[in-house]
Design a protein around this motif. Structure first.
Motif, mmCIF file in Angstrom:
data_model
loop_
_atom_site.group_PDB
_atom_site.id
_atom_site.type_symbol
_atom_site.label_atom_id
_atom_site.label_comp_id
_atom_site.label_asym_id
_atom_site.label_seq_id
_atom_site.Cartn_x
_atom_site.Cartn_y
_atom_site.Cartn_z
ATOM 1 N N GLN A 1 34.287 93.053 -67.166
ATOM 2 C CA GLN A 1 33.842 93.414 -65.800
ATOM 3 C C GLN A 1 32.451 94.073 -65.818
ATOM 4 O O GLN A 1 31.341 93.874 -65.136
ATOM 5 N N ARG A 2 32.250 95.170 -66.811
ATOM 6 C CA ARG A 2 31.018 95.754 -67.092
ATOM 7 C C ARG A 2 29.939 94.913 -67.536
ATOM 8 O O ARG A 2 28.861 94.723 -66.904
ATOM 9 N N ARG A 3 30.253 93.990 -68.586
ATOM 10 C CA ARG A 3 29.352 92.885 -68.925
ATOM 11 C C ARG A 3 28.831 91.899 -67.937
ATOM 12 O O ARG A 3 27.730 91.824 -67.533
ATOM 13 N N LEU A 4 29.767 91.610 -67.116
ATOM 14 C CA LEU A 4 29.730 90.522 -65.989
ATOM 15 C C LEU A 4 28.834 91.221 -64.993
ATOM 16 O O LEU A 4 27.909 90.645 -64.506
ATOM 17 N N ARG A 5 28.859 92.426 -64.697
ATOM 18 C CA ARG A 5 28.273 93.103 -63.420
ATOM 19 C C ARG A 5 26.772 93.236 -64.149
ATOM 20 O O ARG A 5 25.752 92.955 -63.192
ATOM 21 N N ARG A 6 26.425 93.459 -65.330
ATOM 22 C CA ARG A 6 25.141 93.676 -65.850
ATOM 23 C C ARG A 6 24.314 92.340 -65.940
ATOM 24 O O ARG A 6 23.159 92.190 -65.540
ATOM 25 N N LYS B 1 17.630 85.058 -53.611
ATOM 26 C CA LYS B 1 17.840 86.089 -52.235
ATOM 27 C C LYS B 1 19.361 86.083 -52.018
ATOM 28 O O LYS B 1 19.635 87.107 -51.723
ATOM 29 N N MET B 2 19.870 84.932 -52.294
ATOM 30 C CA MET B 2 21.446 85.070 -51.859
ATOM 31 C C MET B 2 22.230 86.023 -52.725
ATOM 32 O O MET B 2 23.099 86.972 -52.566
ATOM 33 N N ILE B 3 21.782 86.065 -54.213
ATOM 34 C CA ILE B 3 22.426 87.014 -55.275
ATOM 35 C C ILE B 3 21.979 88.428 -54.841
ATOM 36 O O ILE B 3 22.726 89.329 -54.954
ATOM 37 N N ARG B 4 21.177 88.569 -54.255
ATOM 38 C CA ARG B 4 20.305 90.182 -54.133
ATOM 39 C C ARG B 4 21.136 90.438 -52.711
ATOM 40 O O ARG B 4 21.458 91.585 -52.866
ATOM 41 N N GLU B 5 21.393 89.456 -51.647
ATOM 42 C CA GLU B 5 22.446 89.824 -50.845
ATOM 43 C C GLU B 5 23.617 90.303 -51.052
ATOM 44 O O GLU B 5 24.089 91.210 -50.365
ATOM 45 N N ALA C 1 25.483 93.805 -50.398
ATOM 46 C CA ALA C 1 27.024 93.818 -49.879
ATOM 47 C C ALA C 1 27.764 94.524 -50.637
ATOM 48 O O ALA C 1 28.886 95.162 -50.373
ATOM 49 N N SER C 2 27.839 94.273 -51.933
ATOM 50 C CA SER C 2 28.888 94.714 -52.722
ATOM 51 C C SER C 2 28.814 96.117 -52.937
ATOM 52 O O SER C 2 29.818 96.972 -52.841
ATOM 53 N N ARG C 3 27.802 96.488 -53.094
ATOM 54 C CA ARG C 3 27.326 98.021 -53.102
ATOM 55 C C ARG C 3 27.954 98.749 -51.925
ATOM 56 O O ARG C 3 28.197 99.892 -51.915
ATOM 57 N N GLN C 4 27.388 98.250 -50.901
ATOM 58 C CA GLN C 4 28.017 98.797 -49.551
ATOM 59 C C GLN C 4 29.401 98.791 -49.577
ATOM 60 O O GLN C 4 30.131 100.008 -48.975
ATOM 61 N N LEU C 5 30.102 97.879 -49.946
ATOM 62 C CA LEU C 5 31.398 97.782 -50.016
ATOM 63 C C LEU C 5 32.052 98.840 -50.761
ATOM 64 O O LEU C 5 33.308 99.582 -50.544
ATOM 65 N N ARG C 6 31.617 99.022 -51.988
ATOM 66 C CA ARG C 6 32.108 100.118 -53.052
ATOM 67 C C ARG C 6 31.952 101.537 -52.128
ATOM 68 O O ARG C 6 32.497 102.419 -52.415
ATOM 69 N N ALA C 7 30.700 101.654 -51.579
ATOM 70 C CA ALA C 7 30.432 102.847 -50.984
ATOM 71 C C ALA C 7 31.683 103.376 -49.807
ATOM 72 O O ALA C 7 32.068 104.274 -49.610
ATOM 73 N N MET C 8 31.916 102.124 -49.241
ATOM 74 C CA MET C 8 32.890 102.508 -47.976
ATOM 75 C C MET C 8 34.440 102.610 -48.539
ATOM 76 O O MET C 8 35.220 103.243 -47.851
ATOM 77 N N TRP D 1 45.696 99.381 -60.046
ATOM 78 C CA TRP D 1 44.741 98.676 -60.702
ATOM 79 C C TRP D 1 44.465 97.360 -59.720
ATOM 80 O O TRP D 1 43.513 96.957 -59.493
ATOM 81 N N ARG D 2 45.609 96.550 -59.584
ATOM 82 C CA ARG D 2 45.637 95.510 -58.799
ATOM 83 C C ARG D 2 45.030 95.668 -57.424
ATOM 84 O O ARG D 2 44.170 94.870 -56.697
ATOM 85 N N MET D 3 45.402 96.643 -56.724
ATOM 86 C CA MET D 3 45.061 96.969 -55.479
ATOM 87 C C MET D 3 43.494 97.319 -55.515
ATOM 88 O O MET D 3 42.713 96.745 -54.562
ATOM 89 N N LEU D 4 43.059 98.199 -56.642
ATOM 90 C CA LEU D 4 41.515 98.490 -56.657
ATOM 91 C C LEU D 4 40.882 97.078 -56.941
ATOM 92 O O LEU D 4 39.706 96.895 -56.341
ATOM 93 N N ARG D 5 41.239 96.201 -57.808
ATOM 94 C CA ARG D 5 40.733 94.944 -58.026
ATOM 95 C C ARG D 5 40.497 94.071 -56.715
ATOM 96 O O ARG D 5 39.620 93.345 -56.539
ATOM 97 N N SER D 6 41.603 94.204 -55.798
ATOM 98 C CA SER D 6 41.393 93.512 -54.330
ATOM 99 C C SER D 6 40.224 94.125 -53.429
ATOM 100 O O SER D 6 39.930 93.343 -52.584
ATOM 101 N N LEU D 7 39.882 95.333 -53.590
ATOM 102 C CA LEU D 7 38.711 95.723 -52.695
ATOM 103 C C LEU D 7 37.513 94.946 -52.929
ATOM 104 O O LEU D 7 37.263 94.792 -53.933
#
Length: 294
Positions: free
Chosen positions: A114-119, A215-219, A223-230, A288-294
Motif C-alpha cells: 500500500q505504501r509503495r503503490l501510494r508513492r 487531471k483525473m489522477i490529481r482529482e 478526493a482521497s486526501r479529503q476522505l482521509r481527513a474526514m 483492519w478490514r473496516m479501515l480498508r473500506s474507508l
C-alpha cells in the motif's frame, strides 16, 4: 527430556543445512558464477509453480523480490521456532508461533504494497507530464513513455522497469502497460493502459488524452486526501480499540506481574489467555478490514 532432544534435532538439522550449502557452493564452477552475475537484472523466462504464484505476486507488488529463492530456509527457521515455542511454552507457544509469523508477514507485505503503490500513484502524473512534453517535441508515443520511465524516481521507475523489459522483448507498449496494471490492480494504471490501447488501435491526439488522465489522477488524489481527513476520527478510534488490550496487558505485567504469571501456570488461566489472544487477533483483523473500506 523433550527439550534436550529438540535442541539435538535443531543442531543436527542446522549442521546438515550448512553442509549442503557448502557442498552446493563447492560444486558450482567459476563459469556458472560468472553467468549468474551476468544474468542478474535480465528478464528470466521461468514458469512459477501455481502453489507459490500468489505469494510471488504479493512480494513482487511490495517490491521484495521473489520469495521462492529463500522459501526453504524461511520454512525451516519457522519450523525450528515452532519446536522451540512448544518446548518453552507448551501448546500456547506452539499455537502462537503457528499463527503469529504468517499473520505478521501478511500485514507487513500488505503495508509495504500500500505504501509503495501510494508513492507510485503520486509519481505517475510527473511521468505522464514528461511523456506529454516529449510528444509535443516530436517523439513517438513509445519513445516518450520510455523516456518518462527513465526520468522517473523510485519506486515508480523500479515498477515500470517491467514495462521496459517487456518492450525490449518485443511486446507492444499497450500490452506491457496492461500487464503492469493487472499486477498492481489499480485503476490509474488500467486507464493508462486503456488509453494507450485506444491510441494504438484508432489513433488520435495522445497528448490530450494523457493530459486528461493527469487531471483525473490529481482529482482522485485530492478526493482521497479529503476522505482521509474526514475519517481521521474513525481511524484513530480503531487504533485505540486495537491497542488498548495490549497496553492494558503490558500495564498489568509491569504493575502486578504475579497476576499474569499465576494465570500462565494455571491450566484454566492458559485457556483464558489463549481465548483473549484469539479474540484480540480476530478483533484486530476486523478493525483492519473496516479501515480498508474507508
Amino acid at each position: 527430556m523433550l527439550k534436550p532432544l529438540l535442541l539435538i534435532v535443531i543442531c543436527l538439522a542446522l549442521l546438515g543445512l550448512s553442509l549442503r550449502l557448502f557442498y552446493n557452493s563447492w560444486r558450482q564452477s567459476g563459469t556458472e558464477r560468472v553467468l549468474d552475475r551476468l544474468n542478474q537484472g535480465q528478464p528470466q523466462m521461468t514458469v512459477s509453480a501455481p502453489y507459490w504464484a500468489g505469494l510471488e505476486r504479493a512480494f513482487l507488488r511490495a517490491g521484495l523480490g521473489r520469495p521462492t529463492e529463500r522459501i526453504g530456509v524461511w520454512l525451516l527457521l519457522w519450523a525450528f521456532a515452532i519446536l522451540i515455542g512448544f518446548a518453552l511454552a507448551g501448546w500456547i507457544g506452539l499455537l502462537v508461533l503457528i499463527v503469529l509469523p504468517p499473520l505478521a508477514l501478511r500485514v507487513y507485505v500488505s503495508w509495504r504494497y500500500q505504501r509503495r503503490l501510494r508513492r507510485m500513484i503520486e509519481q505517475l502524473p510527473a511521468l505522464l507530464d514528461h511523456t506529454v512534453r516529449s510528444l509535443k517535441s516530436g517523439r513517438t508515443l513509445a519513445d516518450a513513455v520510455l523516456g518518462g520511465i527513465e526520468a522517473s524516481e523510485y519506486p515508480l521507475k523500479d515498477a515500470m522497469a517491467r514495462v521496459q523489459r517487456n518492450v525490449q522483448l518485443g511486446v507492444s507498449l499497450p500490452d506491457a502497460v496492461s500487464d503492469l496494471a493487472e499486477l498492481y490492480e489499480r485503476d490509474e494504471f488500467r486507464l493508462f493502459a486503456l488509453g494507450l490501447k485506444v491510441n494504438h488501435r484508432y489513433g488520435g491526439n495522445a497528448s490530450e488524452l494523457l493530459e486528461n488522465l493527469i487531471k483525473m489522477i490529481r482529482e482522485r488524489d485530492q478526493a482521497s486526501r479529503q476522505l482521509r481527513a474526514m475519517t481521521g476520527e474513525t481511524r484513530l478510534t480503531a487504533w485505540v480499540l486495537g491497542l488498548l488490550p495490549i497496553i492494558m496487558a503490558g500495564y498489568f505485567l509491569i504493575a502486578n506481574p504475579v497476576y499474569l504469571v499465576a494465570m500462565w501456570h494455571d491450566p484454566s488461566g492458559q485457556r483464558m489467555l489463549a481465548t483473549a489472544f484469539g479474540m484480540q487477533v480476530i478483533g484486530s483483523l476486523l478493525l483492519w478490514r473496516m479501515l480498508r473500506s474507508l
